[in-house]
Design an enzyme around this catalytic site. Structure first.
Site, PDB file in Angstrom:
ATOM      1  CB  SER A 135      -5.937   3.922   2.742  1.00  0.00           C
ATOM      2  OG  SER A 135      -5.733   5.301   2.027  1.00  0.00           O
ATOM      3  CE  LYS A 182       3.077   6.271   7.276  1.00  0.00           C
ATOM      4  NZ  LYS A 182       2.745   7.588   6.573  1.00  0.00           N
ATOM      5  CE  LYS A 188       4.273   7.751  -0.546  1.00  0.00           C
ATOM      6  NZ  LYS A 188       3.253   7.412   0.615  1.00  0.00           N
ATOM      7  CG  ASN A 228      -6.058  16.840   3.700  1.00  0.00           C
ATOM      8  OD1 ASN A 228      -5.542  15.931   4.560  1.00  0.00           O
ATOM      9  ND2 ASN A 228      -7.246  17.120   3.214  1.00  0.00           N
ATOM     10  CE  LYS A 236      -4.006   1.770   0.524  1.00  0.00           C
ATOM     11  NZ  LYS A 236      -3.674   2.784  -0.724  1.00  0.00           N
ATOM     12  CB  THR A 252      -3.511  12.382   7.442  1.00  0.00           C
ATOM     13  OG1 THR A 252      -3.638  11.467   6.432  1.00  0.00           O
ATOM     14  CG2 THR A 252      -1.962  12.313   8.032  1.00  0.00           C
TER      15      THR A 252
END
Length: 428
Positions: free
Chosen positions: A362, A106, A118, A233, A82, A202
């Site tokens: 997510s 994470k 990523k 954000n 992810k 987040t």
């Protein structure tokens, strides 16, 4: 927040200290404390897969440009990988490798069944038309069709990308498999299977982490002050949610500068202002303009770096006055600053814990797509806050057990989970 505001994964820029080396220095300390065997260490320090592709795109003027794209899958022992996709001129392979590894840790810290990945494309999305971006996104998706998949590798938005790009990716991937495949990507528009609560996820995780840490330090929110460096954000939502809990937000900053109000900034007002001024606070009159570097050194209780990498370094760490640092960005504290911060007795809630609220929601989006059933926003928030709180308590207990800072404790929790899984699965 304005309806057009979308979630963006917290995203660092090119590191002044190599991001891979910075991540590995913390990894090595945790691995040594755990007594990690050489075989597992060698597997975990190296990414599983590094894919580099060339993407030819017909530009609006009829010429063909070839863009370079990357996807790094760090680890999949816990589940499908992810991680976000960024469009930026500064994308480079070491950065992508570091971010892929960060995603592994994470996901492990918050105990969700994902590995880390990523991706990115070297481009300047601000100079490209919507048509050019769509053709590039679809080309990248086709090039990565054997990498991506709901059970293999699940992308998400990052710097320079958002729900629009994820919608294009989902559509193109769906064509390759001959069926609509919403679970191949997260961060989609709500109408295409995106999750409620994703936009602020987040920032909410930062707030939950901050309050949990403040509780351990005996700090009452209504008697505490904070500054938030970065008002995108993540930063704006963290500031808004902390303010709602009673924390006085005395300073914020964005690309236009830093803004200070000793009586506390009206965060809702500041967000409304930036939403009608191209996402910038420039010209905002509810606070006084100040030197952006000085914001990090302000005399407040809580510092939330929520912008880019390496803003806290060996050069300014000595002068930080906050008692608590909660990392909304990835890698805002350089490895060279860690010993100084620790010596000063400042608690740091590290990036792989504090900003993992985004990947948590997510995961919820992916679960909802797989179930074919949409959760209410209250359900998303309640479950996300529970996961973040549980993760914080586990990391805190580990820091007490091993008498190490929270950052190293978070790596210990993550590495131990992945290493134990290898032990039981016999992965190599």
């Amino acid at each position: 927040m304005a309806a057009t505001t979308v979630y963006k994964e917290p995203a660092p820029i090119v590191d002044r200290e190599n991001p891979l080396e910075s991540m590995m220095s913390r990894f090595n300390i945790a691995a040594e404390i755990l007594g990690l065997d050489d075989s597992t260490y060698n597997v975990l320090k190296a990414p599983d897969k590094q894919v580099i592709v060339s993407i030819p795109v017909t530009m609006d003027n009829g010429t063909v440009r070839v863009f370079e794209g990357y996807r790094v899958v760090h680890n999949t022992i816990l589940g499908p990988s992810k991680g976000g996709i960024r469009y930026d001129m500064n994308v480079h392979i070491d950065e992508v490798k570091a971010l892929a590894a960060w995603m592994t840790w994470k996901c492990a810290v918050v105990d969700i069944p994902y590995g880390g990945a990523k991706g990115g494309i070297i481009c300047d999305p601000t100079s490209m038309s919507a048509g050019e971006l769509e053709r590039m996104t679809r080309g990248y998706t086709l090039a990565m069709k054997d990498v991506f998949g709901p059970d293999r590798d699940i992308p998400a938005p990052d710097m320079g990308t958002g729900p629009r790009e994820m919608a294009w990716l989902m559509d193109e991937f769906s064509k390759t498999v001959g069926a609509t495949s919403p679970a191949v990507v997260t961060g989609k528009p709500l109408v295409m299977g995106g999750s409620l609560g994703r936009t602020e996820a987040t920032g909410r995780g930062v707030m939950v982490s901050a309050l949990a840490a403040m509780s351990k330090l005996g700090m009452k929110p209504e008697e505490s002050s904070a500054v938030v460096q970065g008002f995108g954000n993540v930063g704006s939502w963290a500031a808004k949610l902390l303010a709602e809990k009673g924390v006085k937000i005395k300073g914020v900053s964005d690309i236009s500068g830093a803004y200070w109000n000793d009586n506390g900034i009206n965060i809702d007002e500041a967000i409304a202002y930036k939403n009608v001024h191209n996402g910038r606070l420039e010209g905002y009159t509810g606070a006084t303009l100040m030197n952006a570097d000085e914001l990090l050194l302000a005399d407040v209780d809580v510092l939330v770096p929520a912008a880019v990498e390496d803003v806290i370094t060996e050069h300014n760490a000595h002068d930080i006055k906050a008692k608590l640092i909660v990392e909304g960005a990835n890698g805002p504290t350089s490895a060279s600053a860690d010993p100084i911060i620790n010596e000063k007795g400042i608690m740091v809630v590290p990036d792989i814990l504090a900003n993992s609220g985004g990947v948590t929601v997510s995961y919820f989006e992916w679960v909802q797509n797989r179930l074919g059933y949409k959760w209410s926003e209250d359900m998303v928030i309640e479950r996300a806050e529970r996961i973040m709180t549980d993760a914080f308590e586990k990391v805190y207990a580990t820091s007490q057990k091993y008498k190490v800072p929270m950052r190293i404790a978070a790596y210990i929790v993550a590495i131990d989970k992945v290493a134990q899984t290898y032990k039981f699965r016999g992965g190599f």
